[in-house]
Design an enzyme around this catalytic site. Sequence first.
Site, PDB file in Angstrom:
ATOM      1  N   SER A   9       0.780  -1.239  -0.069  1.00  0.00           N
ATOM      2  CA  SER A   9      -0.122   0.078  -0.061  1.00  0.00           C
ATOM      3  C   SER A   9       1.074   1.360  -0.107  1.00  0.00           C
ATOM      4  O   SER A   9       1.545   1.555   0.975  1.00  0.00           O
ATOM      5  CB  SER A   9      -0.962   0.200   1.237  1.00  0.00           C
ATOM      6  OG  SER A   9      -1.885   1.153   1.321  1.00  0.00           O
ATOM      7  N   HIS A  34      -1.047  -1.111  -4.485  1.00  0.00           N
ATOM      8  CA  HIS A  34      -2.420  -0.631  -3.883  1.00  0.00           C
ATOM      9  C   HIS A  34      -2.043   0.912  -3.700  1.00  0.00           C
ATOM     10  O   HIS A  34      -1.322   1.437  -2.969  1.00  0.00           O
ATOM     11  CB  HIS A  34      -2.570  -1.336  -2.465  1.00  0.00           C
ATOM     12  CG  HIS A  34      -4.082  -0.993  -2.133  1.00  0.00           C
ATOM     13  ND1 HIS A  34      -5.150  -1.851  -2.538  1.00  0.00           N
ATOM     14  CD2 HIS A  34      -4.561  -0.352  -1.006  1.00  0.00           C
ATOM     15  CE1 HIS A  34      -6.393  -1.457  -2.062  1.00  0.00           C
ATOM     16  NE2 HIS A  34      -5.976  -0.542  -1.351  1.00  0.00           N
ATOM     17  N   ASP A  36      -4.062   4.037  -2.491  1.00  0.00           N
ATOM     18  CA  ASP A  36      -5.202   4.624  -1.772  1.00  0.00           C
ATOM     19  C   ASP A  36      -5.476   6.057  -1.961  1.00  0.00           C
ATOM     20  O   ASP A  36      -4.648   6.796  -1.764  1.00  0.00           O
ATOM     21  CB  ASP A  36      -4.811   4.358  -0.160  1.00  0.00           C
ATOM     22  CG  ASP A  36      -4.916   2.913   0.450  1.00  0.00           C
ATOM     23  OD1 ASP A  36      -5.811   2.355   0.191  1.00  0.00           O
ATOM     24  OD2 ASP A  36      -3.873   2.417   0.950  1.00  0.00           O
ATOM     25  N   MET A  38      -8.005   8.986  -0.453  1.00  0.00           N
ATOM     26  CA  MET A  38      -8.735   9.184   0.598  1.00  0.00           C
ATOM     27  C   MET A  38      -9.018  10.779   0.569  1.00  0.00           C
ATOM     28  O   MET A  38      -8.300  11.680   0.411  1.00  0.00           O
ATOM     29  CB  MET A  38      -8.210   8.999   1.738  1.00  0.00           C
ATOM     30  CG  MET A  38      -7.908   7.611   2.219  1.00  0.00           C
ATOM     31  SD  MET A  38      -7.023   7.104   3.734  1.00  0.00           S
ATOM     32  CE  MET A  38      -5.429   7.437   3.473  1.00  0.00           C
ATOM     33  N   HIS A  68      -7.959   2.103  -4.999  1.00  0.00           N
ATOM     34  CA  HIS A  68      -8.733   1.956  -3.767  1.00  0.00           C
ATOM     35  C   HIS A  68      -9.453   3.330  -3.447  1.00  0.00           C
ATOM     36  O   HIS A  68      -8.941   4.247  -2.854  1.00  0.00           O
ATOM     37  CB  HIS A  68      -8.283   1.198  -2.609  1.00  0.00           C
ATOM     38  CG  HIS A  68      -9.076   1.235  -1.468  1.00  0.00           C
ATOM     39  ND1 HIS A  68      -8.577   0.820   0.042  1.00  0.00           N
ATOM     40  CD2 HIS A  68     -10.510   1.358  -1.264  1.00  0.00           C
ATOM     41  CE1 HIS A  68      -9.711   0.810   0.615  1.00  0.00           C
ATOM     42  NE2 HIS A  68     -10.880   1.013   0.057  1.00  0.00           N
ATOM     43  N   MET A  70     -11.640   5.601  -1.549  1.00  0.00           N
ATOM     44  CA  MET A  70     -12.492   5.971  -0.511  1.00  0.00           C
ATOM     45  C   MET A  70     -12.876   7.458  -0.456  1.00  0.00           C
ATOM     46  O   MET A  70     -12.253   8.378   0.333  1.00  0.00           O
ATOM     47  CB  MET A  70     -11.497   5.795   1.068  1.00  0.00           C
ATOM     48  CG  MET A  70     -11.198   4.278   1.202  1.00  0.00           C
ATOM     49  SD  MET A  70      -9.924   4.075   2.231  1.00  0.00           S
ATOM     50  CE  MET A  70      -8.389   4.256   1.015  1.00  0.00           C
ATOM     51  N   MET A 139     -11.765  -4.934   4.588  1.00  0.00           N
ATOM     52  CA  MET A 139     -11.075  -4.079   5.407  1.00  0.00           C
ATOM     53  C   MET A 139     -11.086  -4.749   7.033  1.00  0.00           C
ATOM     54  O   MET A 139     -11.903  -5.204   7.275  1.00  0.00           O
ATOM     55  CB  MET A 139     -11.723  -2.501   5.645  1.00  0.00           C
ATOM     56  CG  MET A 139     -11.687  -1.728   4.278  1.00  0.00           C
ATOM     57  SD  MET A 139     -10.089  -1.458   3.569  1.00  0.00           S
ATOM     58  CE  MET A 139      -9.358  -0.584   4.815  1.00  0.00           C
ATOM     59  N   GLY A 144      -8.619   5.010   6.575  1.00  0.00           N
ATOM     60  CA  GLY A 144      -8.168   6.321   7.061  1.00  0.00           C
ATOM     61  C   GLY A 144      -6.680   6.299   7.488  1.00  0.00           C
ATOM     62  O   GLY A 144      -5.925   7.408   6.785  1.00  0.00           O
ATOM     63  N   PHE A 145      -6.009   5.382   8.099  1.00  0.00           N
ATOM     64  CA  PHE A 145      -4.631   5.529   8.661  1.00  0.00           C
ATOM     65  C   PHE A 145      -3.936   4.384   8.601  1.00  0.00           C
ATOM     66  O   PHE A 145      -4.486   3.246   8.906  1.00  0.00           O
ATOM     67  CB  PHE A 145      -4.628   6.059   9.890  1.00  0.00           C
ATOM     68  CG  PHE A 145      -5.366   7.524  10.222  1.00  0.00           C
ATOM     69  CD1 PHE A 145      -4.819   8.537   9.696  1.00  0.00           C
ATOM     70  CD2 PHE A 145      -6.652   7.556  10.313  1.00  0.00           C
ATOM     71  CE1 PHE A 145      -5.383   9.847  10.051  1.00  0.00           C
ATOM     72  CE2 PHE A 145      -7.416   8.665  10.626  1.00  0.00           C
ATOM     73  CZ  PHE A 145      -6.894   9.881  10.227  1.00  0.00           C
ATOM     74  N   GLY A 147      -0.959   1.862  10.200  1.00  0.00           N
ATOM     75  CA  GLY A 147      -0.533   1.233  11.386  1.00  0.00           C
ATOM     76  C   GLY A 147      -1.295   0.875  12.356  1.00  0.00           C
ATOM     77  O   GLY A 147      -1.114   0.536  13.520  1.00  0.00           O
ATOM     78  N   ASP A 177      -7.284  -6.310   3.703  1.00  0.00           N
ATOM     79  CA  ASP A 177      -6.388  -4.932   3.852  1.00  0.00           C
ATOM     80  C   ASP A 177      -6.618  -4.113   5.314  1.00  0.00           C
ATOM     81  O   ASP A 177      -7.366  -3.703   5.621  1.00  0.00           O
ATOM     82  CB  ASP A 177      -7.137  -3.867   2.872  1.00  0.00           C
ATOM     83  CG  ASP A 177      -6.611  -2.371   2.556  1.00  0.00           C
ATOM     84  OD1 ASP A 177      -5.328  -2.157   3.381  1.00  0.00           O
ATOM     85  OD2 ASP A 177      -6.854  -1.496   2.015  1.00  0.00           O
ATOM     86  N   GLY A 178      -5.283  -4.092   5.748  1.00  0.00           N
ATOM     87  CA  GLY A 178      -5.066  -3.576   7.038  1.00  0.00           C
ATOM     88  C   GLY A 178      -4.678  -4.369   8.168  1.00  0.00           C
ATOM     89  O   GLY A 178      -5.117  -5.383   8.364  1.00  0.00           O
ATOM     90  N   GLY A 179      -3.511  -3.738   8.768  1.00  0.00           N
ATOM     91  CA  GLY A 179      -3.236  -4.574   9.948  1.00  0.00           C
ATOM     92  C   GLY A 179      -2.318  -6.074   9.785  1.00  0.00           C
ATOM     93  O   GLY A 179      -2.230  -6.932  10.645  1.00  0.00           O
ATOM     94  N   GLY A 199       0.741  -2.211   4.257  1.00  0.00           N
ATOM     95  CA  GLY A 199       1.348  -1.243   4.232  1.00  0.00           C
ATOM     96  C   GLY A 199       2.803  -1.154   5.145  1.00  0.00           C
ATOM     97  O   GLY A 199       3.691  -1.353   4.793  1.00  0.00           O
ATOM     98  N   SER A 200       2.569  -0.757   6.280  1.00  0.00           N
ATOM     99  CA  SER A 200       3.574  -0.477   7.336  1.00  0.00           C
ATOM    100  C   SER A 200       4.463  -1.752   7.707  1.00  0.00           C
ATOM    101  O   SER A 200       5.677  -1.603   7.654  1.00  0.00           O
ATOM    102  CB  SER A 200       3.398  -0.255   8.874  1.00  0.00           C
ATOM    103  OG  SER A 200       2.252   1.037   8.605  1.00  0.00           O
TER     104      SER A 200
END
Length: 224
Positions: A9, A34, A36, A38, A68, A70, A139, A144-145, A147, A177-179, A199-200
């Site tokens: 991401s 990916h 993003d 927003m 993506h 949003m 998701m 939004g963020f 991490g 997507d996420g974490g 991402g992170s």
Amino acid sequence: MKKYLLSPSMIAANFAILGKEMKDVINAGADIIHFDVMDNHYAPNLSVGPMVLKSLRQYGITAPIDVHLMINPVDSIIPEFVKAGANSINFHPETTNHIERTIQLIKQNGCKVGLVFNPTTLLNYLNYIIDKIDIIILMSVNPGFCGQTFIPSTLRKLNEARKLIDQSGYEITLAVDGGITMNNIDKLAEAGANMFIIGSAIFDYSDYQIVINNMRKKLIKTYM
């Protein structure tokens, strides 16, 4: 062997050198970028638009770019991302008054289409449009963020989505997507995901190739 897709991401990358970051992560073995988007309205953050995607293409990024969106409303910006070089465009059902019309808009412009489900958004929409989409993104954090911590109930939702896909008979990519981290990517694969938007857990490390290789090793063990 089952094909698993790793999709870094770009929102977690260093934007001062974004083109280089994207080249580096693809050269390290990632499959899809990916992208993003927003709007600080639908999602509580402000990111980038079509001009940044176009700039990545001009910089020489040839890898598939998965957009993506949003943003709300979503329809008017879709043609701009197509022109900029998107390969696939994903949107949230809450961002349009007519989901099927938005799907057709994306397809008519030559892109693959995906539907994105927030952690508390029900999968019921799939009962009516699963034959029209190429990608489902679940998701596992709130949009939004970067991490954020993975929401465990996503595993149950992945199982449900995988059953719906298998029952439909269509070839649909199931993404999460996420974490996502080295500690849970294998569990997500076991629950039915075959694309991982990360991402992170990639961009926080200096050597992207080591991270990507280690994630692939965990996925191979899951498949075996």
